[in-house]
Design a protein around this motif. Structure first.
Motif, PDB file in Angstrom:
ATOM      1  N   HIS A   1     -98.892  24.775 -62.459  1.00 27.39           N
ATOM      2  CA  HIS A   1     -99.392  25.776 -61.520  1.00 27.39           C
ATOM      3  C   HIS A   1    -100.910  25.653 -61.393  1.00 27.39           C
TER       4      HIS A   1
ATOM      5  N   GLY B   1    -104.986  21.731 -53.906  1.00 24.95           N
ATOM      6  CA  GLY B   1    -103.545  21.923 -53.747  1.00 24.95           C
ATOM      7  C   GLY B   1    -102.870  20.770 -53.034  1.00 24.95           C
ATOM      8  N   THR B   2    -103.501  20.274 -51.978  1.00 31.36           N
ATOM      9  CA  THR B   2    -102.929  19.140 -51.245  1.00 31.36           C
ATOM     10  C   THR B   2    -102.824  17.915 -52.133  1.00 31.36           C
TER      11      THR B   2
ATOM     12  N   LYS C   1    -100.067  18.371 -54.960  1.00 30.13           N
ATOM     13  CA  LYS C   1     -98.696  18.309 -54.453  1.00 30.13           C
ATOM     14  C   LYS C   1     -98.317  16.893 -54.028  1.00 30.13           C
ATOM     15  N   GLU C   2     -99.296  16.097 -53.649  1.00 28.38           N
ATOM     16  CA  GLU C   2     -99.003  14.679 -53.360  1.00 28.38           C
ATOM     17  C   GLU C   2     -98.609  13.931 -54.632  1.00 28.38           C
TER      18      GLU C   2
ATOM     19  N   ASN D   1     -97.278  15.525 -57.422  1.00 28.97           N
ATOM     20  CA  ASN D   1     -96.049  16.147 -57.911  1.00 28.97           C
ATOM     21  C   ASN D   1     -95.725  17.350 -57.026  1.00 28.97           C
ATOM     22  N   PRO D   2     -94.774  17.221 -56.118  1.00 29.77           N
ATOM     23  CA  PRO D   2     -94.452  18.314 -55.195  1.00 29.77           C
ATOM     24  C   PRO D   2     -93.967  19.583 -55.880  1.00 29.77           C
ATOM     25  N   GLU D   3     -93.628  19.498 -57.155  1.00 29.36           N
ATOM     26  CA  GLU D   3     -93.139  20.670 -57.876  1.00 29.36           C
ATOM     27  C   GLU D   3     -94.264  21.584 -58.353  1.00 29.36           C
ATOM     28  N   ILE D   4     -95.502  21.103 -58.316  1.00 30.89           N
ATOM     29  CA  ILE D   4     -96.637  21.938 -58.722  1.00 30.89           C
ATOM     30  C   ILE D   4     -96.781  23.111 -57.749  1.00 30.89           C
ATOM     31  N   LYS D   5     -96.949  24.304 -58.290  1.00 28.48           N
ATOM     32  CA  LYS D   5     -97.117  25.502 -57.475  1.00 28.48           C
ATOM     33  C   LYS D   5     -98.606  25.808 -57.285  1.00 28.48           C
TER      34      LYS D   5
ATOM     35  N   LEU E   1     -98.848  25.312 -47.475  1.00 24.08           N
ATOM     36  CA  LEU E   1     -99.255  24.766 -48.774  1.00 24.08           C
ATOM     37  C   LEU E   1     -99.091  25.775 -49.900  1.00 24.08           C
TER      38      LEU E   1
ATOM     39  N   ASP F   1     -97.819  28.559 -52.358  1.00 20.81           N
ATOM     40  CA  ASP F   1     -96.516  29.004 -52.852  1.00 20.81           C
ATOM     41  C   ASP F   1     -96.503  30.501 -53.121  1.00 20.81           C
TER      42      ASP F   1
END
Length: 316
Positions: free
Chosen positions: A171, A186-187, A190-191, A193-197, A232, A234
């Motif tokens: 997170h 954030g961008t 998520k690139e 690891n897309p699971e990161i909030k 973007l 969450d």
């Protein structure tokens, strides 16, 4: 020991500090990205340098030109430092009710300060800077709220640093101000690891928490929309002024991290996230140090009195 050619080379590569002693959940680790270690003292050093170098590269900013920028503190100080080193005149438009230390820092670096009514907040400073830039097209208006060098600085530096130092991150939490930190970091994360909030911290509508804004107050930073903020993010965590001050104090008294009030707000948001998790690793941003806020009494005065002052003083 590294020898730097310029103080500007010291911007970035800031440390992560484990403050999990504050975590409400033993299964959740909390790490602070200590941006106060930048030479002008805040996370805004990154975007200020990026905005200036990109404006120089595209020919917008040339020797002798004057920079104008609205800022309630950190961006203005960072730009003033860089402008002084590079020889650009600079004008900072800011609300009259900022802490005295920030005005003094701007004066140290030779910036001209243009004050706007305190009751108009940072939005009033933005409006005045827009008016002045229209009246003086020969000035260079970098406009951090719309300049994509802002999130790009974090996409290219802050995000990669966090991923390098903490690939187990689950997170990311940061205050919602210009939104550049959230969008850029954030961008990038998520690139990887897309699971990161990615979660924003904002104050309730109508309440002031220094350095943060509620998007429903009537101004949405253009970089938030350009970088797909609604998609973007969450989620958001609402943090009130008293909570921000309480966690700022705990950060310094229990962890020795002397930070500004927006850092306490980000930590409060991280705590709220941790309370809902079974396990994970949260990284939050310590946007700046506490030195510029000592005159406000935020660290020593009665908590309720300080929270009341927050409705009158812009701390960030």
């Amino acid at each position: 020991m590294t020898v730097y050619a310029s103080v500007l080379d010291m911007i970035g590569d800031t440390p992560l500090v484990d403050v999990s002693v504050l975590s409400p959940n033993p299964g959740v680790r909390i790490l602070a990205k200590v941006e106060s270690q930048n030479p002008a003292g805040s996370v805004k050093d990154r975007i200020a340098l990026k905005m200036v170098t990109e404006a120089e590269a595209d020919g917008t900013l040339t020797p002798g030109k004057t920079i104008i920028e609205p800022s309630s503190g950190n961006t203005g100080i960072a730009l003033a430092m860089i402008a002084r080193i590079k020889g650009y005149p600079i004008k900072i438009v800011m609300p009259e009710n900022v802490s005295i230390e920030r005005r003094q820092m701007l004066e140290v670096f030779g910036a001209e300060i243009i004050l706007t009514p305190g009751n108009e907040g940072s939005n009033g400073a933005v409006r005045r800077a827009l008016e002045l830039s229209d009246q003086h097209p020969e000035w260079v208006f970098l406009y951090q709220y719309a300049n994509e060098a802002n999130p790009r600085a974090h996409y290219e530096s802050t995000g990669p640093e966090i991923w390098r130092d903490c690939p187990e991150i689950t997170h990311f939490v940061a205050g919602l101000g210009t939104s550049g930190t959230l969008m850029g970091v954030g961008t990038y994360l998520k690139e990887q690891n897309p699971e990161i909030k990615v979660l924003a911290v904002e104050p309730p509508l109508g309440e002031l928490v220094e350095g943060l804004r509620n998007l429903e107050e009537g101004y949405i930073p253009p970089v938030y929309e350009k970088w797909g903020g609604p998609e973007l993010l969450d989620g958001k965590r609402i943090v009130r002024p008293l909570e921000s001050i309480e966690w700022t104090r705990r950060l310094v008294t229990e962890c020795g991290v002397f930070a500004g009030i927006s850092s306490g707000a980000a930590l409060a948001g991280a705590i709220k996230v941790a309370e809902r998790l079974d396990q994970g690793t949260i990284v939050f941003i310590v946007a700046d140090g506490g030195w510029k806020y000592l005159s406000t009494g935020a660290y020593t005065d009665d908590l309720d009195e300080v929270a009341e002052k927050a409705s009158k003083i812009i701390y960030f």
